[in-house]
Enzyme design. Structure first.
Site, PDB file in Angstrom:
ATOM      1  N   ARG A  28       0.722  -1.203  -0.228  1.00 20.04           N
ATOM      2  CA  ARG A  28       0.210   0.163  -0.149  1.00 20.04           C
ATOM      3  C   ARG A  28       0.889   1.232   0.037  1.00 20.04           C
ATOM      4  NH1 ARG A  28      -2.951  -3.776   1.833  1.00 20.04           N
ATOM      5  NH2 ARG A  28      -1.055  -4.327   2.774  1.00 20.04           N
ATOM      6  N   THR A  29       1.861   1.502   0.885  1.00 18.87           N
ATOM      7  CA  THR A  29       2.500   2.718   0.987  1.00 18.87           C
ATOM      8  C   THR A  29       3.118   3.071  -0.117  1.00 18.87           C
ATOM      9  OG1 THR A  29       2.604   2.241   3.534  1.00 18.87           O
ATOM     10  CG2 THR A  29       4.216   3.983   2.454  1.00 18.87           C
ATOM     11  N   LYS A  64      25.855  -2.980  -1.155  1.00 20.26           N
ATOM     12  CA  LYS A  64      27.246  -2.844  -1.209  1.00 20.26           C
ATOM     13  C   LYS A  64      28.038  -2.200  -0.069  1.00 20.26           C
ATOM     14  CE  LYS A  64      27.202  -2.183  -6.157  1.00 20.26           C
ATOM     15  NZ  LYS A  64      27.344  -1.421  -7.332  1.00 20.26           N
ATOM     16  N   ARG A  87      11.528   4.037   3.196  1.00 18.11           N
ATOM     17  CA  ARG A  87      11.023   2.776   4.405  1.00 18.11           C
ATOM     18  C   ARG A  87      12.148   2.162   4.478  1.00 18.11           C
ATOM     19  NH1 ARG A  87       5.760  -1.078   4.431  1.00 18.11           N
ATOM     20  NH2 ARG A  87       4.936   1.090   5.183  1.00 18.11           N
ATOM     21  N   HIS A 103       5.444   6.245  11.307  1.00 18.43           N
ATOM     22  CA  HIS A 103       4.797   6.031   9.912  1.00 18.43           C
ATOM     23  C   HIS A 103       3.773   6.985   9.908  1.00 18.43           C
ATOM     24  CE1 HIS A 103       3.475   4.212   6.430  1.00 18.43           C
ATOM     25  NE2 HIS A 103       3.314   3.308   6.813  1.00 18.43           N
TER      26      HIS A 103
END
Ligand code: NCD
Length: 309
Positions: A58-59, A87, A108, A136
């Site tokens: 969703r986000t 890396k 995120r 959030h």
């Protein structure tokens, strides 16, 4: 022009009541403007970069949809493993690099504080789409918009937050916003997954009434709204603790019949088993409407931080 121009969105506690009013108004305007239209042209030429180092449906998709609906473009990192993070690049360096390509970053990451590191390093607005078990904030804003629409007001609410209050970043952000409106809060969780003490004490200092309980029935009876959450399996270091707490709270038809009143049910999703699918047709089950609202709220936030609203 809103005060959010050029700002990062990192934490639920950064917003004032005035900010929330402005975000709700702007969101409602976009929701209206999009009726009968595929997209607008407000952010034509602007580019959003989405950097997701953790799973998301969703986000990420709603931010990308929001940018497209505003006429802007999107560049997206497929996953943490396929980027230079694999890396050994730091979040700060990645964010500084991506700010040479894009006008706004949505990130995120599994570590608390990572979005702030990105924001401190990037000269463009950075939006926290979840930093581990931290915050959030954009989910909390779409939750608030949904509550406003479903209940008609943000005043005088009693809200039960249920499930994983320890690791759930959505509840950590949402309580900050609800506290601006003096909501009464029930925190319903197994003992192992209680709301972190620093959050409850800070809310109490603000004069918020809080009841902590393990009894969802008692809390639901007193509430206008239940905010259900998933037990965050991926955050447990000891999986036997997850096994002890999973499946503890379930809303099903029987639960609603016993409750004998209309209640609004929200969930940030994804759900595992905490809301039975038989509840989906219940008038108060607002979680898929909540998903839809996410696009409008994120349109508002993108336009605001880019100084176009
Ligand atoms: C939430 C999250 O990622 O914190 N999901 C979402 O963004 N809608 C909740 C969860 O994963 O349980």
């Amino acid at each position: 022009m809103s005060d959010l121009k050029g700002k990062d969105i990192l934490h639920g506690n950064q917003f004032s009541k005035k900010d929330i009013d402005a975000i709700i108004k702007t969101t409602a305007n976009f929701e209206k403007a999009l009726k009968g239209k595929d997209s607008l042209t407000l952010l034509k030429g602007k580019i959003l970069a989405t950097l997701f180092f953790e799973p998301s449906t969703r986000t990420r998709l709603s931010f990308e949809t929001a940018m497209h609906r505003l006429g802007g473009g999107v560049v997206s990192m497929a996953s943490g493993e396929s980027s230079s993070a694999a890396k050994g690049e730091t979040v700060a360096d990645t964010a500084r690099t991506v700010s040479q390509y894009a006008d706004v970053i949505v990130i995120r990451h599994p570590r608390i504080g990572s979005a702030k590191e990105a924001a401190d390093s990037a000269p463009i607005p950075v939006i926290n789409a979840g930093d581990g078990a931290g915050q959030h904030p954009t989910q909390a804003l779409l939750d608030i918009y949904t509550i406003y629409k479903e209940r008609g007001s943000l005043k005088n609410l009693t809200v039960s937050m249920v499930g994983d209050l320890k690791y759930g970043r959505t509840v950590h952000a949402l309580v900050e916003l609800l506290s601006l409106f003096q909501a009464r809060l029930y925190f319903v969780s197994p003992g192992l997954l209680r709301m972190p003490e620093e959050i409850t004490s800070h809310l109490k200092e603000k004069g918020i009434e809080i009841v902590e309980t393990e009894d969802i029935g008692e809390a639901a009876k007193a509430s206008d709204l239940i905010y259900m959450t998933r037990i965050q399996k991926e955050r447990f270091t000891d999986l036997s603790e997850y096994e002890k707490t999973k499946g503890r709270y379930i809303i099903d038809g029987e639960f609603l019949r016993r409750l004998k009143k209309e209640i609004t049910i929200l969930h940030p999703l994804p759900r595992v088993d905490e809301i039975s699918t038989e509840v989906d047709g219940y008038p108060g089950a607002a979680y898929f409407r909540q998903v839809r609202n996410g696009v409008f709220v994120r349109m508002a936030l993108l336009a605001m931080v880019l100084g176009k609203r």
